[in-house]
Design a protein around this motif. Structure first.
Motif, PDB file in Angstrom:
ATOM      1  N   PRO A  36     -16.412   7.308  -9.467  1.00 39.33           N
ATOM      2  CA  PRO A  36     -17.048   8.115  -8.410  1.00 39.33           C
ATOM      3  C   PRO A  36     -16.380   7.844  -7.061  1.00 39.33           C
ATOM      4  CG  PRO A  36     -18.716   7.077  -9.802  1.00 39.33           C
ATOM      5  CD  PRO A  36     -17.404   6.486 -10.205  1.00 39.33           C
ATOM      6  N   PRO A  37     -16.283   8.866  -6.213  1.00 40.57           N
ATOM      7  CA  PRO A  37     -15.553   8.701  -4.933  1.00 40.57           C
ATOM      8  C   PRO A  37     -16.057   7.537  -4.085  1.00 40.57           C
ATOM      9  CG  PRO A  37     -16.039  11.018  -5.351  1.00 40.57           C
ATOM     10  CD  PRO A  37     -16.763  10.244  -6.397  1.00 40.57           C
ATOM     11  N   GLN A  38     -17.362   7.307  -4.064  1.00 46.87           N
ATOM     12  CA  GLN A  38     -17.895   6.236  -3.208  1.00 46.87           C
ATOM     13  C   GLN A  38     -17.515   4.849  -3.704  1.00 46.87           C
ATOM     14  OE1 GLN A  38     -19.594   8.324  -5.112  1.00 46.87           O
ATOM     15  NE2 GLN A  38     -21.622   7.565  -5.704  1.00 46.87           N
ATOM     16  N   TYR A  39     -16.978   4.741  -4.924  1.00 48.12           N
ATOM     17  CA  TYR A  39     -16.565   3.452  -5.468  1.00 48.12           C
ATOM     18  C   TYR A  39     -15.048   3.358  -5.659  1.00 48.12           C
ATOM     19  CZ  TYR A  39     -21.539   3.337  -6.431  1.00 48.12           C
ATOM     20  OH  TYR A  39     -22.898   3.383  -6.297  1.00 48.12           O
ATOM     21  N   GLN A  40     -14.336   4.277  -5.060  1.00 48.55           N
ATOM     22  CA  GLN A  40     -12.879   4.234  -5.097  1.00 48.55           C
ATOM     23  C   GLN A  40     -12.376   3.457  -3.891  1.00 48.55           C
ATOM     24  OE1 GLN A  40     -11.288   8.198  -5.374  1.00 48.55           O
ATOM     25  NE2 GLN A  40     -12.306   8.650  -7.309  1.00 48.55           N
ATOM     26  N   ARG A  41     -11.752   2.326  -4.141  1.00 45.53           N
ATOM     27  CA  ARG A  41     -11.181   1.509  -3.078  1.00 45.53           C
ATOM     28  C   ARG A  41      -9.915   0.873  -3.601  1.00 45.53           C
ATOM     29  NH1 ARG A  41     -15.606  -2.482  -1.308  1.00 45.53           N
ATOM     30  NH2 ARG A  41     -13.867  -3.529  -0.293  1.00 45.53           N
ATOM     31  N   ARG A  42      -9.130   0.292  -2.698  1.00 49.22           N
ATOM     32  CA  ARG A  42      -7.806  -0.163  -3.085  1.00 49.22           C
ATOM     33  C   ARG A  42      -7.852  -1.309  -4.095  1.00 49.22           C
ATOM     34  NH1 ARG A  42      -5.683  -3.059   2.485  1.00 49.22           N
ATOM     35  NH2 ARG A  42      -7.070  -4.864   2.475  1.00 49.22           N
ATOM     36  N   ILE A  65       0.849  -1.184   0.000  1.00 49.72           N
ATOM     37  CA  ILE A  65       0.000   0.000   0.000  1.00 49.72           C
ATOM     38  C   ILE A  65       0.887   1.237   0.000  1.00 49.72           C
ATOM     39  CG2 ILE A  65      -1.822   1.241   1.211  1.00 49.72           C
ATOM     40  CD1 ILE A  65      -2.650  -1.405   2.452  1.00 49.72           C
ATOM     41  N   GLY A  66       0.820   1.996  -1.087  1.00 48.36           N
ATOM     42  CA  GLY A  66       1.555   3.248  -1.189  1.00 48.36           C
ATOM     43  C   GLY A  66       0.657   4.431  -0.899  1.00 48.36           C
ATOM     44  N   GLU A  67       1.181   5.617  -1.152  1.00 43.90           N
ATOM     45  CA  GLU A  67       0.395   6.816  -0.878  1.00 43.90           C
ATOM     46  C   GLU A  67      -0.794   6.937  -1.820  1.00 43.90           C
ATOM     47  OE1 GLU A  67       2.887  10.208  -0.958  1.00 43.90           O
ATOM     48  OE2 GLU A  67       4.059   9.619   0.809  1.00 43.90           O
ATOM     49  N   THR A  68      -0.616   6.518  -3.073  1.00 38.22           N
ATOM     50  CA  THR A  68      -1.699   6.660  -4.058  1.00 38.22           C
ATOM     51  C   THR A  68      -2.053   5.351  -4.744  1.00 38.22           C
ATOM     52  OG1 THR A  68      -0.083   7.244  -5.780  1.00 38.22           O
ATOM     53  CG2 THR A  68      -1.071   9.063  -4.522  1.00 38.22           C
ATOM     54  N   THR A  69      -1.302   4.280  -4.524  1.00 46.44           N
ATOM     55  CA  THR A  69      -1.556   3.036  -5.238  1.00 46.44           C
ATOM     56  C   THR A  69      -1.531   1.846  -4.278  1.00 46.44           C
ATOM     57  OG1 THR A  69       0.786   2.701  -5.734  1.00 46.44           O
ATOM     58  CG2 THR A  69      -0.522   3.919  -7.365  1.00 46.44           C
ATOM     59  N   VAL A  70      -2.178   0.804  -4.709  1.00 47.21           N
ATOM     60  CA  VAL A  70      -2.134  -0.472  -4.001  1.00 47.21           C
ATOM     61  C   VAL A  70      -1.773  -1.544  -5.011  1.00 47.21           C
ATOM     62  CG1 VAL A  70      -3.426  -2.179  -2.674  1.00 47.21           C
ATOM     63  CG2 VAL A  70      -3.872   0.261  -2.339  1.00 47.21           C
ATOM     64  N   ARG A  71      -0.698  -2.279  -4.748  1.00 46.37           N
ATOM     65  CA  ARG A  71      -0.250  -3.307  -5.675  1.00 46.37           C
ATOM     66  C   ARG A  71      -0.302  -4.663  -4.978  1.00 46.37           C
ATOM     67  NH1 ARG A  71       2.358  -1.416 -10.237  1.00 46.37           N
ATOM     68  NH2 ARG A  71       2.839   0.805 -10.247  1.00 46.37           N
ATOM     69  N   SER A  72      -0.854  -5.627  -5.689  1.00 50.14           N
ATOM     70  CA  SER A  72      -0.877  -6.992  -5.163  1.00 50.14           C
ATOM     71  C   SER A  72       0.285  -7.774  -5.748  1.00 50.14           C
ATOM     72  CB  SER A  72      -2.199  -7.687  -5.514  1.00 50.14           C
ATOM     73  OG  SER A  72      -2.355  -7.781  -6.922  1.00 50.14           O
ATOM     74  N   ALA A  73       0.859  -8.637  -4.948  1.00 47.97           N
ATOM     75  CA  ALA A  73       2.001  -9.433  -5.395  1.00 47.97           C
ATOM     76  C   ALA A  73       1.814 -10.877  -4.951  1.00 47.97           C
ATOM     77  CB  ALA A  73       3.306  -8.865  -4.834  1.00 47.97           C
ATOM     78  N   PRO A  74       1.791 -11.818  -5.887  1.00 48.85           N
ATOM     79  CA  PRO A  74       1.672 -13.221  -5.494  1.00 48.85           C
ATOM     80  C   PRO A  74       2.965 -13.721  -4.864  1.00 48.85           C
ATOM     81  CG  PRO A  74       1.997 -13.045  -7.858  1.00 48.85           C
ATOM     82  CD  PRO A  74       1.865 -11.643  -7.352  1.00 48.85           C
ATOM     83  N   ARG A  75       2.835 -14.550  -3.865  1.00 48.74           N
ATOM     84  CA  ARG A  75       3.977 -15.154  -3.190  1.00 48.74           C
ATOM     85  C   ARG A  75       3.807 -16.669  -3.191  1.00 48.74           C
ATOM     86  NH1 ARG A  75       5.924 -10.833  -3.955  1.00 48.74           N
ATOM     87  NH2 ARG A  75       6.302  -9.187  -2.401  1.00 48.74           N
TER      88      ARG A  75
END
Length: 464
Positions: free
Chosen positions: A436-442, A160-170
């Motif tokens: 729309p803001p209400q649908y912005q999630r990580r 989780i960054g300041e503006t982005t969320v990146r998923s990484a498989p392990r």
């Protein structure tokens, strides 16, 4: 009598001053309990407790208790065995016990704790927040151990960054030994893990293991070594036990899927034998999964429990002016003012689509990719991966159905159980910022898709 006399003569020869022979020492009794600290945290039934260098053996009862009686006074070396120790590749050191004549001695025995087993099996692992899984790989047909099979544990981390969320498989991978045992070290203890394996000629088998904060777990993975199948039948229910009709049921990681009937009943035929995961999804419910082991030519019965996604509140009477559903949810206003791509009922009909994902072929910049069970919709490029290897690097959009988030996490088949005839309108946003803001999630780093259906239309108009 002869033995006693011989002993008495011996004593008289050594100590002729004794006027009377001492009485032989009375035998002692050893009682104890064996506790399973490793897996069940309960008394261990069926453990064999024996005295080394003798033939004295006792078996523990349902309460883990055992008794060895008629023991001559002296020092003994005590040990025990149970199949769970063998399957975990762990041995228990012997214990030295002193038995006094004419008395009862009590002893408590236990398997190693999860932390002890973890440190013993994986000495290089950090002591906190990591664990170990001991797996036993077997042939799904005859239960024989399978050596030299690659087994892997999979999970996903999120940066989780300041503006982005990146998923990484392990993933962690190991190879089963000659007895079918496999050791997987360095695993997180706070997420569910997918254990996966595949033989050279068979399909992949998988199961879910959740360490739940513990440092040790066992897993029995049964794999197919040939094209042998069975059937899975069952019922889809919610958490209250009510039937869930028309749910989409899928054998995860395969092309096999079906729909439950009006009574929630389903039948998956042609499922490869071995360990597998069956998943059920229905609009209005959180998806549910269950573990199953398919036997050759047999029918495996199982129920799948899905969770309610909406909390039911007490009735509330609202007085308001009536607005059409799409206007009420803001669709019309966003179509006039937003930068997304919008489809109404007429657009959906013109698409000629028979499946939900096919509708998006008419949306500029959207890719529709086959995935074996159907299609996957890709709005934006990003980092990620779903369970199906053919969909590597796929980054799916975040779906909202009638305003409720409808997630597609890595363990689930990437399809939405909606038919085009049910759709009133669709909104497609290529990135998180434009939504729309209400649908912005990580989960929306690779686009957002809002779907408005006939099911979401209020059944009764509010009073004026």
């Amino acid at each position: 009598m002869r033995l006693i006399l011989s002993a008495a003569l011996g004593l008289a020869f050594v100590a002729p001053v004794a006027a009377q022979n001492p009485a032989p020492a009375s035998p002692g009794v050893l009682r104890g309990v064996v506790f399973d600290s490793l897996i069940t945290s309960a008394p261990l039934e069926g453990a064999e407790v024996w005295i080394e260098s003798t033939n004295r053996v006792a078996r523990t009862d349902a309460g883990g208790r055992f008794t060895l009686d008629a023991l001559a006074p002296g020092r003994y070396v005590l040990t025990f065995y149970h199949p769970i120790l063998d399957s975990a590749g762990i041995s228990v050191p012997p214990v030295t016990i002193d038995i006094d004549g004419g008395s009862s001695t009590t002893v408590a025995l236990a398997t190693p704790s999860p932390l002890q087993a973890h440190h013993l099996l994986c000495p290089r692992d950090p002591l906190l927040r990591t664990g170990v899984i001991i797996g036993v790989v077997r042939n799904a047909v005859d239960d024989q151990a399978l050596p030299a099979v690659n087994i892997s544990a999979h999970w996903t981390t999120y940066d989780i960054g300041e503006t982005t969320v990146r998923s990484a498989p392990r993933a962690v991978e190991a190879r089963s030994d000659g007895t079918g045992h496999v050791l997987l070290c360095g695993l997180p203890t706070d997420v569910a893990l997918v254990i996966r394996g595949q033989t050279e000629l068979g399909s992949a088998g998988m199961l879910v293991v959740d360490l739940r904060g513990r440092a040790f777990a066992r897993a029995d993975l049964r794999l197919a070594v040939a094209a042998v199948t069975g059937t899975v039948k069952g019922i889809v229910r919610n958490r209250n036990g009510s039937l869930v009709p028309s749910a989409t049921v899928t054998a995860v990681g395969t092309d096999i899927s079906t729909h439950a009937d009006e009574f929630g009943r389903f039948s998956l035929e042609g499922v490869t034998v071995g360990s597998g995961i069956v998943e059920a999804r229905a609009v209005g419910y959180m998806s549910g999964r269950t573990q199953t082991t398919v036997r050759p030519g047999a029918v495996q019965q199982t129920d799948i429990i899905v969770g309610d996604s909406v909390t039911v509140l007490d009735p509330v009477t609202v007085e308001a002016e009536y607005q059409p559903y799409l206007q009420l949810v803001g669709f019309e206003q966003r179509r006039r003012n937003s930068t997304g791509h919008f489809l109404d009922t007429a657009d959906v009909q013109r698409s000629g689509a028979t499946r939900f994902e096919e509708i998006f072929r008419m949306v500029p910049g959207v890719r529709v990719r086959p995935n074996g069970t159907g299609y996957m919709v890709e709005v934006g490029r990003g980092e990620g991966q779903i369970l199906n290897p053919s969909a590597a690097n796929y980054c799916g959009p975040a779906y909202f159905v009638d305003g409720v988030y409808f997630g597609l996490p890595p363990l689930q088949t990437a399809t939405v159980p909606i038919v085009p005839a049910e759709i009133l309108a669709i909104e497609v946003y290529s990135n998180l910022i434009s939504a729309p803001p209400q649908y912005q999630r990580r989960q929306a780093t690779c686009g957002v898709i809002l779907v408005w259906t006939k099911r979401g239309v209020p059944k009764n108009r509010p009073s004026h």
